[in-house]
Design an enzyme around this catalytic site. Structure first.
Site, PDB file in Angstrom:
ATOM      1  N   CYS A 114       0.817  -1.229   0.000  1.00 13.32           N
ATOM      2  CA  CYS A 114       0.000   0.000   0.000  1.00 13.32           C
ATOM      3  C   CYS A 114       0.847   1.274   0.000  1.00 13.32           C
ATOM      4  O   CYS A 114       0.361   2.351  -0.340  1.00 13.32           O
ATOM      5  CB  CYS A 114      -0.950   0.013   1.194  1.00 13.32           C
ATOM      6  SG  CYS A 114      -2.080  -1.380   1.200  1.00 13.32           S
ATOM      7  N   HIS A 249      -3.441   7.404   1.997  1.00  8.69           N
ATOM      8  CA  HIS A 249      -3.790   6.078   1.478  1.00  8.69           C
ATOM      9  C   HIS A 249      -5.214   5.774   1.937  1.00  8.69           C
ATOM     10  O   HIS A 249      -5.543   5.933   3.117  1.00  8.69           O
ATOM     11  CB  HIS A 249      -2.806   5.048   2.036  1.00  8.69           C
ATOM     12  CG  HIS A 249      -3.238   3.634   1.821  1.00  8.69           C
ATOM     13  ND1 HIS A 249      -3.701   3.186   0.607  1.00  8.69           N
ATOM     14  CD2 HIS A 249      -3.298   2.574   2.668  1.00  8.69           C
ATOM     15  CE1 HIS A 249      -4.017   1.903   0.718  1.00  8.69           C
ATOM     16  NE2 HIS A 249      -3.793   1.519   1.956  1.00  8.69           N
ATOM     17  N   ASN A 279      -9.993  -0.281  -0.361  1.00  8.72           N
ATOM     18  CA  ASN A 279      -8.539  -0.164  -0.320  1.00  8.72           C
ATOM     19  C   ASN A 279      -7.946  -0.738  -1.608  1.00  8.72           C
ATOM     20  O   ASN A 279      -7.961  -1.953  -1.804  1.00  8.72           O
ATOM     21  CB  ASN A 279      -8.024  -0.921   0.918  1.00  8.72           C
ATOM     22  CG  ASN A 279      -6.524  -0.812   1.092  1.00  8.72           C
ATOM     23  OD1 ASN A 279      -5.817  -0.389   0.185  1.00  8.72           O
ATOM     24  ND2 ASN A 279      -6.043  -1.201   2.245  1.00  8.72           N
TER      25      ASN A 279
HETATM   26  N1  ACO Z   1     -18.425  -8.569   8.995  1.00  9.57           N
HETATM   27  C1  ACO Z   1     -18.947  -8.826  10.191  1.00  9.57           C
HETATM   28  N2  ACO Z   1     -18.193  -9.161  11.257  1.00  9.57           N
HETATM   29  C2  ACO Z   1     -16.869  -9.225  11.080  1.00  9.57           C
HETATM   30  C3  ACO Z   1     -16.251  -8.973   9.844  1.00  9.57           C
HETATM   31  C4  ACO Z   1     -17.087  -8.637   8.772  1.00  9.57           C
HETATM   32  N3  ACO Z   1     -16.615  -8.374   7.533  1.00  9.57           N
HETATM   33  N4  ACO Z   1     -14.917  -9.114   9.968  1.00  9.57           N
HETATM   34  C5  ACO Z   1     -14.689  -9.447  11.246  1.00  9.57           C
HETATM   35  N5  ACO Z   1     -15.854  -9.511  11.932  1.00  9.57           N
HETATM   36  C6  ACO Z   1     -16.074  -9.834  13.327  1.00  9.57           C
HETATM   37  C7  ACO Z   1     -14.934 -10.602  13.936  1.00  9.57           C
HETATM   38  O1  ACO Z   1     -15.037 -11.976  13.658  1.00  9.57           O
HETATM   39  C8  ACO Z   1     -15.117 -10.296  15.412  1.00  9.57           C
HETATM   40  O2  ACO Z   1     -16.147 -11.110  15.905  1.00  9.57           O
HETATM   41  P1  ACO Z   1     -16.026 -11.723  17.399  1.00  9.57           P
HETATM   42  O3  ACO Z   1     -16.005 -10.536  18.304  1.00  9.57           O
HETATM   43  O4  ACO Z   1     -17.277 -12.544  17.497  1.00  9.57           O
HETATM   44  O5  ACO Z   1     -14.755 -12.500  17.399  1.00  9.57           O
HETATM   45  C9  ACO Z   1     -15.641  -8.844  15.396  1.00  9.57           C
HETATM   46  O6  ACO Z   1     -16.141  -8.609  14.074  1.00  9.57           O
HETATM   47  C10 ACO Z   1     -14.570  -7.817  15.719  1.00  9.57           C
HETATM   48  O7  ACO Z   1     -13.421  -8.129  14.933  1.00  9.57           O
HETATM   49  P2  ACO Z   1     -12.121  -7.222  14.968  1.00  9.57           P
HETATM   50  O8  ACO Z   1     -11.114  -7.768  14.034  1.00  9.57           O
HETATM   51  O9  ACO Z   1     -11.707  -7.006  16.389  1.00  9.57           O
HETATM   52  O10 ACO Z   1     -12.741  -5.865  14.422  1.00  9.57           O
HETATM   53  P3  ACO Z   1     -12.104  -4.436  14.389  1.00  9.57           P
HETATM   54  O11 ACO Z   1     -12.952  -3.494  15.107  1.00  9.57           O
HETATM   55  O12 ACO Z   1     -10.648  -4.471  14.719  1.00  9.57           O
HETATM   56  O13 ACO Z   1     -12.238  -4.086  12.838  1.00  9.57           O
HETATM   57  C11 ACO Z   1     -10.868  -4.005  10.854  1.00  9.57           C
HETATM   58  C12 ACO Z   1     -11.604  -4.899  11.866  1.00  9.57           C
HETATM   59  C13 ACO Z   1     -11.885  -3.155  10.130  1.00  9.57           C
HETATM   60  C14 ACO Z   1     -10.145  -4.899   9.872  1.00  9.57           C
HETATM   61  C15 ACO Z   1      -9.862  -3.100  11.635  1.00  9.57           C
HETATM   62  O14 ACO Z   1      -9.065  -3.865  12.486  1.00  9.57           O
HETATM   63  C16 ACO Z   1      -9.007  -2.320  10.700  1.00  9.57           C
HETATM   64  O15 ACO Z   1      -9.466  -1.427  10.047  1.00  9.57           O
HETATM   65  N6  ACO Z   1      -7.701  -2.629  10.658  1.00  9.57           N
HETATM   66  C17 ACO Z   1      -6.826  -2.015   9.697  1.00  9.57           C
HETATM   67  C18 ACO Z   1      -6.754  -2.953   8.563  1.00  9.57           C
HETATM   68  C19 ACO Z   1      -6.512  -2.311   7.226  1.00  9.57           C
HETATM   69  O16 ACO Z   1      -6.934  -1.215   6.925  1.00  9.57           O
HETATM   70  N7  ACO Z   1      -5.824  -3.074   6.387  1.00  9.57           N
HETATM   71  C20 ACO Z   1      -5.588  -2.684   5.060  1.00  9.57           C
HETATM   72  C21 ACO Z   1      -4.197  -2.907   4.658  1.00  9.57           C
HETATM   73  S1  ACO Z   1      -3.100  -1.937   5.617  1.00  9.57           S
HETATM   74  C22 ACO Z   1      -3.439  -0.433   5.218  1.00  9.57           C
HETATM   75  O17 ACO Z   1      -3.779  -0.203   4.122  1.00  9.57           O
HETATM   76  C23 ACO Z   1      -3.345   0.584   6.260  1.00  9.57           C
END
Ligand code: ACO
Length: 322
Positions: A114, A249, A279
């Site tokens: 990214c 980004h 993304n």
């Molecule tokens: N739909 C519904 N529920 C979901 C989904 C989904 N698509 N994905 C995960 N969940 C559930 C999980 O299973 C978990 O359930 P549980 O509590 O029963 O175990 C719950 O939602 C919470 O999961 P978390 O992973 O803790 O959710 P979080 O609030 O951290 O959000 C996310 C996840 C959106 C991926 C966040 O961590 C994030 O934005 N991270 C940055 C990732 C990113 O942007 N990556 C891109 C590449 S790097 C970059 O470009 C910066």
């Protein structure tokens, strides 16, 4: 004589097929509400049969070249930031060179996930500063949909396909106040495991699929983005108040707003396109830049900060006067 590296034209391209959050609800156990609240994404564009990273890159590059007012024969090099090339080799860059009828000058790909576009524009800047080139096409292009596990709801809702491009040109400083002011590139391989693919050519003889520890990525993104934007401004005697636009980004609205908050920057000064295309990895900054330029938001001579973080981890920023 000082040489400035000036963006002379921008272009972008998104494939026509759109996958909305509602479409994803039919594929995995997710909801529009969950995706939008956590990420700000409403839809993403994905390639169809016959489309590849090169076909997207070629169209974005064609538009950037047209906007620059230059001709194909003026281009001294092509640098493509991509993690999802059509082939292991040759590069996407040579596909672009051939398709646009560019001269047989340098053409190569850069892989910093990214952060790829920030790495690519910094590399092009160095070529211009050392006099090795005058006009370089710098492209970010990805087909992330090809390396997604469409049964994994934690990753498949986040990414999309697209391409963006700029023509970066060497201009004598006396004639021009515009141009790149500084670039800041970082990588920390100790954190390579939190965002990676499950395979690759040399290890598994396939491309692998994206695997991510989302919470860790989020935590590092907020901290490292803040550090690098702060460094970019303070090293040049600026503060957030001097910025006309932040072009981050486009991964996640919450990461972007945290960076803007730390800078004391109102969201009206942040280019935000993630809701429309998710993304798109290395394509996201030039895509957002081009959309803001064509919408008349970003104007000549404005102070702009580009910033990104991605797998590696890699991260970086580029401060420039547009
Ligand atoms: N739909 C519904 N529920 C979901 C989904 C989904 N698509 N994905 C995960 N969940 C559930 C999980 O299973 C978990 O359930 P549980 O509590 O029963 O175990 C719950 O939602 C919470 O999961 P978390 O992973 O803790 O959710 P979080 O609030 O951290 O959000 C996310 C996840 C959106 C991926 C966040 O961590 C994030 O934005 N991270 C940055 C990732 C990113 O942007 N990556 C891109 C590449 S790097 C970059 O470009 C910066």
């Amino acid at each position: 004589m000082t040489i400035k590296s000036v963006i002379q034209g921008t272009g972008s391209y998104l494939p026509s097929k759109i996958l909305t959050n509602a479409d994803l609800e039919k594929i995995v156990d997710t909801s529009d509400e969950w995706i939008f609240q956590r990420t700000g994404i409403r839809q993403r564009h994905v390639v169809s049969e016959g489309e590849t990273t090169s076909t997207l890159a070629i169209e974005a590059a064609r538009r950037a070249l047209e906007a620059s007012g230059l001709n194909a024969e003026d281009i001294d090099g092509v640098i493509v930031a991509t993690t999802t090339p059509d082939l292991t080799f040759p590069s996407v860059a040579v596909h672009v060179q051939e398709a646009l009828g560019l001269p047989a000058n340098m053409a190569f790909d850069i892989q910093a996930v990214c952060t790829g576009f920030v790495y690519a524009i910094s590399t092009a800047h160095s070529f211009l500063q050392t006099g090795q080139a005058k006009n370089i096409l710098v492209i970010g292009a990805e087909t992330m949909s090809r390396i997604l596990d469409w049964t994994d709801r934690t990753t498949c809702v986040l990414f999309g396909d697209g391409a963006g491009a700029v023509v970066l040109s060497a201009v004598e400083g006396e004639k021009e106040d515009r141009g790149i002011i500084s670039t800041h590139l970082y990588a920390d391989g100790r954190k390579k495991g939190i965002l990676c693919t499950s395979g690759g050519v040399s290890k598994t003889q396939d491309a692998g699929m994206i695997e991510m520890q989302g919470r860790d990525v989020f935590k590092y993104a907020v901290k490292l983005m803040h550090d690098v934007v702060d460094e970019s401004l303070s090293e040049n005697g600026y503060t957030g108040a001097d910025l006309d636009w932040l072009v981050p980004h486009q991964a996640n609205v919450r990461i972007i707003s945290a960076t803007a908050d730390k800078l004391g920057l109102p969201m009206e000064k942040v280019v935000m396109t993630v809701s429309k295309h998710g993304n798109t990895s290395a394509a996201s900054i030039p895509l957002a830049l081009d959309q803001a330029v064509r919408a008349g938001q970003i104007q000549r001579n404005q102070l702009i900060l580009l910033e990104a973080l991605g797998g590696g981890l890699t991260w970086g920023a580029t401060l420039l006067r547009f």
